[in-house]
Design a protein around this motif. Sequence first.
Motif, PDB file in Angstrom:
ATOM      1  N   UNK A  27       0.800  -1.216   0.000  1.00  0.00           N
ATOM      2  CA  UNK A  27       0.000   0.000   0.000  1.00  0.00           C
ATOM      3  C   UNK A  27       0.840   1.277   0.000  1.00  0.00           C
ATOM      4  N   UNK A  28       2.119   1.164   0.356  1.00  0.00           N
ATOM      5  CA  UNK A  28       2.925   2.363   0.599  1.00  0.00           C
ATOM      6  C   UNK A  28       4.166   2.375  -0.276  1.00  0.00           C
ATOM      7  N   UNK A  29       4.155   3.156  -1.354  1.00  0.00           N
ATOM      8  CA  UNK A  29       5.321   3.216  -2.232  1.00  0.00           C
ATOM      9  C   UNK A  29       6.395   4.195  -1.776  1.00  0.00           C
ATOM     10  N   UNK A  30       6.063   5.112  -0.859  1.00  0.00           N
ATOM     11  CA  UNK A  30       7.009   6.155  -0.463  1.00  0.00           C
ATOM     12  C   UNK A  30       7.110   6.223   1.057  1.00  0.00           C
ATOM     13  N   UNK A  31       8.355   6.220   1.571  1.00  0.00           N
ATOM     14  CA  UNK A  31       8.613   6.382   2.999  1.00  0.00           C
ATOM     15  C   UNK A  31       9.273   7.739   3.188  1.00  0.00           C
ATOM     16  N   UNK A  32       8.692   8.569   4.045  1.00  0.00           N
ATOM     17  CA  UNK A  32       9.223   9.902   4.307  1.00  0.00           C
ATOM     18  C   UNK A  32       9.489  10.062   5.796  1.00  0.00           C
ATOM     19  N   UNK A  58      11.540   0.154  -0.085  1.00  0.00           N
ATOM     20  CA  UNK A  58      10.989   1.397  -0.593  1.00  0.00           C
ATOM     21  C   UNK A  58      12.046   2.502  -0.513  1.00  0.00           C
ATOM     22  N   UNK A  59      11.955   3.511  -1.387  1.00  0.00           N
ATOM     23  CA  UNK A  59      12.887   4.643  -1.283  1.00  0.00           C
ATOM     24  C   UNK A  59      12.603   5.459  -0.021  1.00  0.00           C
ATOM     25  N   UNK A  60      13.649   6.089   0.505  1.00  0.00           N
ATOM     26  CA  UNK A  60      13.517   6.905   1.709  1.00  0.00           C
ATOM     27  C   UNK A  60      13.770   8.369   1.369  1.00  0.00           C
ATOM     28  N   UNK A  61      12.827   9.224   1.766  1.00  0.00           N
ATOM     29  CA  UNK A  61      12.991  10.661   1.613  1.00  0.00           C
ATOM     30  C   UNK A  61      12.702  11.347   2.934  1.00  0.00           C
ATOM     31  N   UNK A 113       3.793  14.138  -5.375  1.00  0.00           N
ATOM     32  CA  UNK A 113       3.703  12.704  -5.093  1.00  0.00           C
ATOM     33  C   UNK A 113       2.694  12.017  -6.003  1.00  0.00           C
ATOM     34  N   UNK A 114       2.071  12.764  -6.891  1.00  0.00           N
ATOM     35  CA  UNK A 114       1.229  12.213  -7.968  1.00  0.00           C
ATOM     36  C   UNK A 114       0.223  11.176  -7.486  1.00  0.00           C
ATOM     37  N   UNK A 115      -0.523  11.526  -6.447  1.00  0.00           N
ATOM     38  CA  UNK A 115      -1.576  10.655  -5.930  1.00  0.00           C
ATOM     39  C   UNK A 115      -1.045   9.338  -5.378  1.00  0.00           C
ATOM     40  N   UNK A 116       0.203   9.325  -4.932  1.00  0.00           N
ATOM     41  CA  UNK A 116       0.765   8.120  -4.328  1.00  0.00           C
ATOM     42  C   UNK A 116       0.424   8.069  -2.838  1.00  0.00           C
ATOM     43  N   UNK A 117       0.481   6.865  -2.280  1.00  0.00           N
ATOM     44  CA  UNK A 117       0.354   6.708  -0.843  1.00  0.00           C
ATOM     45  C   UNK A 117       1.709   6.961  -0.195  1.00  0.00           C
ATOM     46  N   UNK A 118       1.713   7.559   0.989  1.00  0.00           N
ATOM     47  CA  UNK A 118       2.964   7.875   1.670  1.00  0.00           C
ATOM     48  C   UNK A 118       2.868   7.495   3.136  1.00  0.00           C
ATOM     49  N   UNK A 119       3.993   7.067   3.694  1.00  0.00           N
ATOM     50  CA  UNK A 119       4.089   6.809   5.123  1.00  0.00           C
ATOM     51  C   UNK A 119       5.101   7.777   5.717  1.00  0.00           C
TER      52      UNK A 119
END
Length: 219
Positions: free
Chosen positions: A24-29, A48-51, A120-126
């Motif tokens: 569910x989570x493509x981006x970790x911030x 996942x990539x980390x930002x 983030x183009x409508x992506x899910x983020x954590x």
Amino acid sequence: MALFRNREDAGKQLAGRLSNIQSEVPVILAIPRGGIPVALPIASALNRPLGVVPIRKLSISWLQDVVIGYVTHTGELHLNQPLIGQLRITPQEIYKMSRKEQFLLLRDLEHWDTVVPSRLSQENAMIIDDGMHSGWTMFSAVETVRKLGAKKIIAGIPVSHFRAKRFVGQHCDDVISLVTEDVALFQIANYYEDFPEISDDQIRSMLRPGPTHSNQTAA
């Protein structure tokens, strides 16, 4: 009593809780600074990539422990207006403070060699931090990430006060906390055996793409 050896250990334990939502989570911030070593093992475990969330706290000179809000890299403000009213801080003081902290944030981002996504183009983020006391830091992070276009936002923390969890939960899709407490003298550091300051060089190393090493993530 401490529940985590350090932030890395907290991140590894939190990663175990989050494994069921990997798809569910493509981006970790991560929220700088303390959230970065917590988020690093999570990003690794979930592949996942980390930002980072580009925010920096606004604290007044005579009460450094009191945070009245946050400024983003673009200069947007998230302010605790009731607290500002109690302390009688003027708009001029807030403007001066926010310009200074925005400059320092941009300098940090450049030094860490990290790029903030423009959308983030409508992506899910954590969003990950090392804990929640009042919830204002996470709230500001959630609002910042929402402005970037995130569709669904999940907050992940090792430990939280129950009021902070309830407050943040009103502004994001889910809040996942390993430990939720209701104690009068709640302090995030008390739940860690080792809770040091994190240097710019450590952050730069943690955010560098490629294999991670334990001596980079221990904090």
